[in-house]
Every structure is written in C-alpha cells, then in structure tokens.
Write a protein that holds these residues in place. Structure first.
Motif, PDB file in Angstrom:
ATOM      1  N   VAL A 212       0.833  -1.196   0.000  1.00 17.60           N
ATOM      2  CA  VAL A 212       0.000   0.000   0.000  1.00 17.60           C
ATOM      3  C   VAL A 212       0.868   1.247   0.000  1.00 17.60           C
ATOM      4  O   VAL A 212       2.082   1.198   0.224  1.00 17.60           O
ATOM      5  N   GLN A 213       0.219   2.402  -0.253  1.00 21.01           N
ATOM      6  CA  GLN A 213       0.965   3.643  -0.414  1.00 21.01           C
ATOM      7  C   GLN A 213       1.659   4.082   0.869  1.00 21.01           C
ATOM      8  O   GLN A 213       2.825   4.465   0.856  1.00 21.01           O
ATOM      9  N   ASP A 214       0.960   4.038   1.988  1.00 15.07           N
ATOM     10  CA  ASP A 214       1.526   4.505   3.258  1.00 15.07           C
ATOM     11  C   ASP A 214       2.138   3.316   3.993  1.00 15.07           C
ATOM     12  O   ASP A 214       1.416   2.419   4.428  1.00 15.07           O
ATOM     13  N   PRO A 215       3.457   3.286   4.153  1.00 16.53           N
ATOM     14  CA  PRO A 215       4.088   2.130   4.816  1.00 16.53           C
ATOM     15  C   PRO A 215       3.622   1.940   6.248  1.00 16.53           C
ATOM     16  O   PRO A 215       3.645   0.826   6.769  1.00 16.53           O
ATOM     17  N   ASP A 216       3.160   3.028   6.889  1.00 20.97           N
ATOM     18  CA  ASP A 216       2.709   2.907   8.276  1.00 20.97           C
ATOM     19  C   ASP A 216       1.409   2.113   8.382  1.00 20.97           C
ATOM     20  O   ASP A 216       1.038   1.685   9.476  1.00 20.97           O
TER      21      ASP A 216
ATOM     22  N   ASP B  49       1.414   0.584  -4.756  1.00 22.93           N
ATOM     23  CA  ASP B  49       0.548   1.750  -4.834  1.00 22.93           C
ATOM     24  C   ASP B  49       1.365   3.009  -4.550  1.00 22.93           C
ATOM     25  O   ASP B  49       1.798   3.235  -3.423  1.00 22.93           O
ATOM     26  N   GLU B  50       1.590   3.813  -5.600  1.00 25.40           N
ATOM     27  CA  GLU B  50       2.337   5.069  -5.477  1.00 25.40           C
ATOM     28  C   GLU B  50       3.638   4.888  -4.697  1.00 25.40           C
ATOM     29  O   GLU B  50       3.873   5.568  -3.686  1.00 25.40           O
ATOM     30  N   PRO B  51       4.532   3.995  -5.115  1.00 21.54           N
ATOM     31  CA  PRO B  51       5.724   3.703  -4.310  1.00 21.54           C
ATOM     32  C   PRO B  51       6.707   4.852  -4.205  1.00 21.54           C
ATOM     33  O   PRO B  51       7.489   4.909  -3.252  1.00 21.54           O
ATOM     34  N   THR B  52       6.695   5.796  -5.176  1.00 18.67           N
ATOM     35  CA  THR B  52       7.654   6.902  -5.119  1.00 18.67           C
ATOM     36  C   THR B  52       7.094   8.132  -4.412  1.00 18.67           C
ATOM     37  O   THR B  52       7.814   9.110  -4.219  1.00 18.67           O
ATOM     38  N   ALA B  53       5.804   8.091  -4.029  1.00 17.73           N
ATOM     39  CA  ALA B  53       5.203   9.248  -3.363  1.00 17.73           C
ATOM     40  C   ALA B  53       5.903   9.522  -2.036  1.00 17.73           C
ATOM     41  O   ALA B  53       6.143   8.621  -1.238  1.00 17.73           O
TER      42      ALA B  53
ATOM     43  N   ASP C 249      16.607  11.405  -4.920  1.00 22.24           N
ATOM     44  CA  ASP C 249      17.567  10.317  -4.727  1.00 22.24           C
ATOM     45  C   ASP C 249      16.860   9.050  -4.275  1.00 22.24           C
ATOM     46  O   ASP C 249      17.171   7.948  -4.744  1.00 22.24           O
ATOM     47  N   GLY C 250      15.888   9.194  -3.365  1.00 23.26           N
ATOM     48  CA  GLY C 250      15.136   8.036  -2.907  1.00 23.26           C
ATOM     49  C   GLY C 250      14.346   7.387  -4.029  1.00 23.26           C
ATOM     50  O   GLY C 250      14.239   6.159  -4.100  1.00 23.26           O
ATOM     51  N   GLN C 251      13.799   8.203  -4.922  1.00 22.49           N
ATOM     52  CA  GLN C 251      13.072   7.666  -6.061  1.00 22.49           C
ATOM     53  C   GLN C 251      13.994   6.854  -6.973  1.00 22.49           C
ATOM     54  O   GLN C 251      13.636   5.753  -7.414  1.00 22.49           O
TER      55      GLN C 251
ATOM     56  N   THR D  27       0.478   4.944 -10.246  1.00 23.19           N
ATOM     57  CA  THR D  27       1.135   6.227 -10.112  1.00 23.19           C
ATOM     58  C   THR D  27       0.318   7.311 -10.812  1.00 23.19           C
ATOM     59  O   THR D  27      -0.444   7.024 -11.735  1.00 23.19           O
ATOM     60  N   HIS D  28       0.470   8.555 -10.345  1.00 27.91           N
ATOM     61  CA  HIS D  28      -0.086   9.709 -11.043  1.00 27.91           C
ATOM     62  C   HIS D  28       0.977  10.364 -11.924  1.00 27.91           C
ATOM     63  O   HIS D  28       0.664  11.300 -12.663  1.00 27.91           O
TER      64      HIS D  28
END
Length: 279
Positions: free
Chosen positions: A88-92, A166-170, A175-177, A198-199
C-alpha cells in the motif's frame, strides 16, 4: 496467445452504500512486463489493485492466475497471496512489528515455513531492498524512505510472481526515487512482474513497458510510449501529456531526434543528447 499471469474478466465492484467503482472490467497482467496503472482520483485504481491481490472479492466476474480461477476460501487465498502481493501507499499502514526483520518475517511465518527458510527469505528480501543493515532497527525509528523499503521487503519475502505497488515513489526525494527504481529493476531482472500505480506520467513513460489508463469508458492498456502519446485518451483519464512525449515532438519537428537510439525521457537525457549534437 499466451495466458496472462493474472486476469480479471467482467469484474464489477461496489462498496457498501456507495457507487459502483468498476463494472464489466477486463484486465490482464502479462508476465515479465512492467505495468504502470494510471487514472484520476476515484477512477478505481486502489479497488483494482485490491481485487488483483485478493483483498477484495468482485461482486461479479472472475479473477484467475495462470488461467486457473481463484477461489476465496482459505486455501485459495493463500495460493493467490503467494503469487500476488500488494504494497500500500503509506508504509505505516503495513508495518506493525517491533523490528524490520520481525516485520519482514511475518508473511513467511504465516505460510508455515520452517525457521531456516524464513530466515533465508528475510535475508534475501532485506538484501534485495538494500536494507540488510536495518534488520534489527525498530520500525518506528526508520526514515520514511526506509519504511517504504521495509514494507516492500515484507512483500518480496513472500517471493511473489507479481508485486503490486501503490504510489511507491510518493513522498520520496529524487535520490530516494532513483534508488527505489534501481531496486525495482533488480527485482524485475530476478523474475518478478511489477505493477505500479502512479499519477506521475513522466515516471510511467520512463519506467513502464505497458501502461493501463482507467477512464470513465473503461481500461485502456497498451505499450507505454504509444498509449501515453494519445492526447484525447490522456484527457479522458484526467492526465497531462508526459514531458518526454512533448520533447519528442519538438525534437522531431526540428530534425534533432537521434537516428539511432532512444529519445530522451528525462531532462538529464535531453541535456546529454543536445550536448552530443553540440546544439
């Protein structure tokens, strides 16, 4: 024609007391291809990903893996989740254990695997995401990018054939992307099929082999460069024209497109091209 690795046929889904989100949807995930899933907010991307991974059951239609219909009993869902994993998008929303290694081990342990196999899978997943040094780190002390990687590692430890993100680069800095995209490239090279919602149309054009656009008239799927060049279709999906497509048009119009080799998909590639041509 080869059988899709994962397919939905005639899928319909409506949330309780809500509108129908998807209706009569046919959707395929081809093995070995990087697929970008795009669409405006509310187009059904999250619902589709949850249908593909077994988190939701379609009100109508059929989900199949390798041509075999999925059943929604315990055995059938276990079989599905060893083939398809969703991050999912939010790892938390996904991390819950005290340490990274404990969190990553949760899925393999639930498969009933022997302890040596679980340890091997955890080590393999942590290495694949380049976070082996964080194995004993409490999850609440991780940076956002590290939490993203830990969440993906938990899915990778299941050794799925399809990894849906789901939106992994958000929320990641540039650099992280780039580091995450390098990781996804390594996973693909090892045989994992990756689906990314992704959007970011520029990212989709640069990264994906295929693109799927969710529009009010249904899903449109095809090779990413061709599909993401269709102005009207992009407008229907609530998306803008990718930067790389616009630049390609300008280069071709001015006779600056390379005779051999790919056209630039990033600003860095454009600078390099124009530098080589001394323009």
């Amino acid at each position: 024609m080869s059988v899709p690795l994962v397919s939905l046929r005639g899928a319909r889904y409506a949330y309780e007391d809500g509108p129908t989100v998807l209706d009569g949807l046919d959707f395929d995930v081809a093995e070995g291809r990087a697929l970008a899933l795009l669409g405006r907010n509310g187009s059904g991307k999250t619902t589709l990903m949850r249908l593909l991974s077994g988190g939701l059951r379609p009100d109508a239609g059929q989900l199949s893996v390798d041509g075999t219909p999925v059943t929604y009993d315990r055995k059938g869902l276990l079989r599905l989740r060893t083939s398809v994993q969703l991050v999912v998008q939010d790892p938390d929303d996904q991390l819950f254990a005290a340490s990274v290694a404990q969190d990553v081990s949760f899925g393999p342990l639930n498969l009933g695997l022997p302890e040596p196999e679980v340890r091997a899978r955890v080590a393999e997943a942590l290495a694949a995401l380049d976070i082996a040094r964080l194995a004993d780190r409490p999850t609440h002390l991780l940076s956002y990018g590290q939490r993203k990687r830990a969440a993906i590692a938990g899915a990778v430890a299941m050794r799925p054939r399809v990894l849906i993100l789901d939106e992994p680069t958000a929320g990641l800095d540039p650099d992280g992307q780039e580091r995450l995209l390098d990781t996804l490239s390594r996973l693909r090279a090892s045989g994992t099929t990756v689906v990314m919602a992704t959007h970011d149309v520029d990212l989709a054009l640069r990264w994906a082999d295929d693109a799927a656009l969710l529009t009010p008239s249904g899903a449109r799927t095809g090779p990413a460069p061709a599909l993401l060049s269709r102005h009207q279709l992009l407008a229907e999906a609530g998306l803008r024209l990718p930067w790389g497509v616009a630049v390609e048009g300008v280069l071709r119009a001015r006779g600056l497109a390379p005779v051999d080799g790919e056209l630039p998909r990033t600003a860095e590639e454009l600078v390099q091209l124009l530098g080589v041509r001394r323009v």
